[in-house]
Write an enzyme that holds these catalytic residues in place. Structure first.
Site, mmCIF file in Angstrom:
data_model
loop_
_atom_site.group_PDB
_atom_site.id
_atom_site.type_symbol
_atom_site.label_atom_id
_atom_site.label_comp_id
_atom_site.label_asym_id
_atom_site.label_seq_id
_atom_site.Cartn_x
_atom_site.Cartn_y
_atom_site.Cartn_z
ATOM 1 N N LYS A 180 26.246 -13.620 46.406
ATOM 2 C CA LYS A 180 27.492 -13.237 47.078
ATOM 3 C C LYS A 180 27.680 -14.152 48.277
ATOM 4 O O LYS A 180 27.007 -14.030 49.289
ATOM 5 C CB LYS A 180 27.467 -11.776 47.524
ATOM 6 C CG LYS A 180 28.828 -11.343 48.055
ATOM 7 C CD LYS A 180 28.871 -9.912 48.487
ATOM 8 C CE LYS A 180 30.314 -9.479 48.754
ATOM 9 N NZ LYS A 180 31.041 -10.401 49.643
ATOM 10 N N ARG A 210 42.938 -13.401 47.711
ATOM 11 C CA ARG A 210 42.884 -12.077 47.090
ATOM 12 C C ARG A 210 44.118 -11.260 47.426
ATOM 13 O O ARG A 210 44.455 -10.312 46.723
ATOM 14 C CB ARG A 210 41.605 -11.343 47.506
ATOM 15 C CG ARG A 210 41.479 -11.100 48.994
ATOM 16 C CD ARG A 210 40.144 -10.474 49.331
ATOM 17 N NE ARG A 210 40.057 -9.134 48.780
ATOM 18 C CZ ARG A 210 38.909 -8.504 48.537
ATOM 19 N NH1 ARG A 210 37.772 -9.107 48.770
ATOM 20 N NH2 ARG A 210 38.904 -7.276 48.074
ATOM 21 N N GLU A 255 34.617 -18.705 45.025
ATOM 22 C CA GLU A 255 34.483 -18.455 46.460
ATOM 23 C C GLU A 255 34.450 -19.798 47.187
ATOM 24 O O GLU A 255 33.621 -20.668 46.879
ATOM 25 C CB GLU A 255 33.199 -17.675 46.745
ATOM 26 C CG GLU A 255 33.122 -17.084 48.132
ATOM 27 C CD GLU A 255 33.759 -15.708 48.235
ATOM 28 O OE1 GLU A 255 33.809 -15.152 49.352
ATOM 29 O OE2 GLU A 255 34.208 -15.178 47.203
ATOM 30 N N ARG A 315 38.161 -0.991 41.305
ATOM 31 C CA ARG A 315 36.858 -0.989 41.951
ATOM 32 C C ARG A 315 35.959 -0.080 41.109
ATOM 33 O O ARG A 315 35.878 1.115 41.333
ATOM 34 C CB ARG A 315 36.956 -0.487 43.392
ATOM 35 C CG ARG A 315 35.692 -0.717 44.212
ATOM 36 C CD ARG A 315 35.809 -0.059 45.574
ATOM 37 N NE ARG A 315 36.870 -0.626 46.387
ATOM 38 C CZ ARG A 315 36.747 -1.725 47.136
ATOM 39 N NH1 ARG A 315 35.602 -2.368 47.171
ATOM 40 N NH2 ARG A 315 37.765 -2.167 47.847
#
Length: 585
Positions: free
Chosen positions: A250, A271, A301, A418
């Site tokens: 991440k 986003r 990313e 989510r």
């Protein structure tokens, strides 16, 4: 269709005190709207004239709008600005001033005329554009009723903010055209893969929910990003994901979605669906040369790095690239890498229904990696020791932690959701004492002592997506520098509301209320039940209590990359609370 009909709905929505009333009122407006105008009306209800990703901005500076109001009302710009200061809103000032005109019968506006003229205002550019924008707005205001003027001015200045979210409009569409609000998930799924509310509205109005189900992913329409849940230990992660997972690094950067369309155009979206290719010309050039499919949607990313050492740099440095001037100089000062982690579409094929291993395989084949363009580091792990070791390695390599992804055959890409197929495991989540949360600002409390005359603390809320409301979880006054505090009134001024917004559920009062619009990152000592806060209320053993943060502190990170609906959810808070209780049991 008269614009006055839309303005009356706006007025009623502003006065509504509950979400059900808001849904009923928006449904009433949808019923009154001719099908051919429905896309325009639902966009106008969001204060927009095009989807976010189209990059169409109708915002005018308040001074130019005030000049238009003054001209239309036959008064000076200063008189209009004085009215705005007096009422706290240029829209209300316009309503009052235009209501004083001598015209006996103001003709009023048609929705189609308003929508088309707003597009003309947005398109005006170059020499003389300010004069053209002024001329167009004056012409609209000259025909507007006072109520129409109120909302027209708020729309052009970007301050409409009726307090309704996309979910509320989708509920209204489902109620009118899909047999009831139970059909909202069908509409929501379509919106999540096309990000165009006008398209969803037109499709359901013309063909019902069956037609909406045929909406497909396509390059040029950003897919709303899939989001991750969070857990606090490798054992919990593996248990939730069936004993094995693909664990990806991440990275601490900006999540982007890259689109290359059939005409060769390559665009990057945040986003929040904001266009950003122009800020990263180096990245666009690199991607354009490295992508093998002619049409493609890829996620990755963007991370700043040190070219001398190759070390990854923190989030604040890559945010330096988000600027309007000095793009080339910023690119030279802050070079970036792109770590690609998902492929959603390639040459006409929607890949979102494929499981993670298949998408990863297709991603590997679609990108020719080199230098700063890489695939996200990922490994399949099947035991706690392996996941723990990879977590520690990710942190050592400069990452926040891991995103653990289900490798089950049924786990496709859930746009805008989510779900439990992606789970975050971050440094901050390894103990209940240092949880990092992204919370929406919904209110402020005036300061005392050395903070007298300014906001001393903010009232923060988590998002409840099931009910499309923001539930208060804490007030926070720690961690703000003097500069932060001095800048808060300016940041929050467009969001001020006279009363608690209908989508804000709070057990405590605030000196100033805000429409949810600003998201900040905080850390806290722990979560604890409280009768004064409403987050997750009704889901705790004490049904009258909600969750509250103990000793919250602002980290200094403004989450400008997140919409309020991207804030930490109430279910996430509940899971963190329950995990902490299990750990201490």
């Amino acid at each position: 269709m008269r614009y006055e009909t839309v303005a009356e709905a706006y007025r009623d929505l502003e006065q509504a005190t509950g979400r059900l009333a808001m849904i009923d009122r928006i449904a009433g407006l949808i019923e009154q709207t001719p099908v051919e105008l429905l896309p325009a009306v639902v966009l106008l209800c969001q204060g927009k004239i095009a989807p976010d990703f189209a990059g169409v901005d109708i915002g005018l500076a308040e001074r130019l709008a005030a000049r238009a109001v003054g001209t239309a009302a036959g008064v000076t710009q200063d008189r209009a600005l004085a009215g705005a200061r007096e009422t706290g809103d240029l829209g209300l000032a316009a309503e009052r001033l235009l209501g004083e005109r001598d015209l006996v019968d103001t003709p009023g506006l048609q929705v189609s005329v308003v929508f088309d003229t707003l597009h003309e205002i947005a398109a005006a550019a170059g020499a003389g554009s300010q004069g053209r924008k002024l001329e167009l707005l004056v012409a609209l205001l000259g025909r507007a009723t006072p109520l129409e003027a109120r909302y027209l001015v708020r729309t052009v200045t970007g301050n409409l903010r009726l307090g309704i979210g996309t979910a509320t409009i989708l509920d209204g569409l489902a109620q009118v055209y899909a047999g009831g609000r139970k059909a909202r998930p069908v509409l929501e799924r379509a919106f999540n893969i096309c990000s165009d509310l006008g398209l969803v509205a037109a499709t359901v109005a013309e063909g019902g929910p069956e037609a909406v189900q045929q909406i497909r992913v396509r390059a040029g329409n950003p897919v709303r990003p899939m989001l991750a849940q969070r857990l606090s230990s490798p054992a919990e992660v593996l248990a939730k994901l069936g004993g094995s997972c693909a664990a990806e690094y991440k990275y601490d950067g900006i999540r982007v979605q890259a689109h290359r369309t059939a005409d060769g155009t390559l665009e990057l979206y945040t986003r929040g669906l904001e266009r950003m290719a122009w800020q990263f010309p180096d990245l666009v050039q690199m991607l354009d040369a490295a992508l093998r499919p002619a049409e493609v949607i890829l996620e990755g990313e963007v991370v700043a790095f040190d070219p001398a050492s190759g070390d990854l740099r923190p989030f604040q440095e890559v945010m330096y690239r988000r600027r309007t001037h000095g793009i080339a100089e910023a690119a030279a000062q802050v070079p970036v890498s792109l770590f690609c982690f998902d492929l959603l579409y390639a040459d006409g094929e929607d890949l979102t229904h494929l499981d993670y291993p298949q998408r990863r395989q297709r991603l590997t084949a679609a990108v020719e990696t080199s230098g700063p363009l890489r695939l996200a580091t990922a490994e399949v792990v099947t035991d706690v020791a392996g996941l723990d070791a990879l977590f520690e390695q990710a942190v050592a390599d400069g990452c926040e932690g891991l995103v653990c992804k289900s490798i089950a055959p049924t786990a496709g890409y859930q746009a805008g959701a989510r779900g439990w197929t992606w789970v975050k495991l971050k440094r901050d989540y390894r103990t209940e004492l240092t949880d990092t949360l992204d919370l929406a600002v919904v209110g402020a409390l005036y300061g005392r002592g050395r903070r007298a005359g300014m906001y001393g603390a903010l009232l923060l809320a988590a998002y409840d997506p099931d009910n499309d409301v923001f539930q208060a979880v804490s007030k926070c006054g720690t961690g703000f520098s003097d500069a932060d505090l001095a800048g808060l009134p300016g940041r929050l001024a467009p969001l001020i509301r006279d009363e608690r917004p209908a989508r804000v559920d709070s057990g405590r009062d605030a000196d100033v209320w805000f429409e949810p619009g600003l998201v900040i990152e905080v850390v806290a000592a722990e979560l604890t039940p409280s009768p004064h806060y409403t987050a997750a209320r009704g889901k705790l053993p004490d049904e009258d209590a909600g969750l509250a943060l103990r000793f919250p502190r602002f980290t200094g990170r403004w989450r400008d990359d997140k919409t309020p609906e991207d804030a930490t959810t109430t279910d996430e808070l509940l899971q963190l609370y329950q995990a902490a209780r299990r750990a201490t049991a």
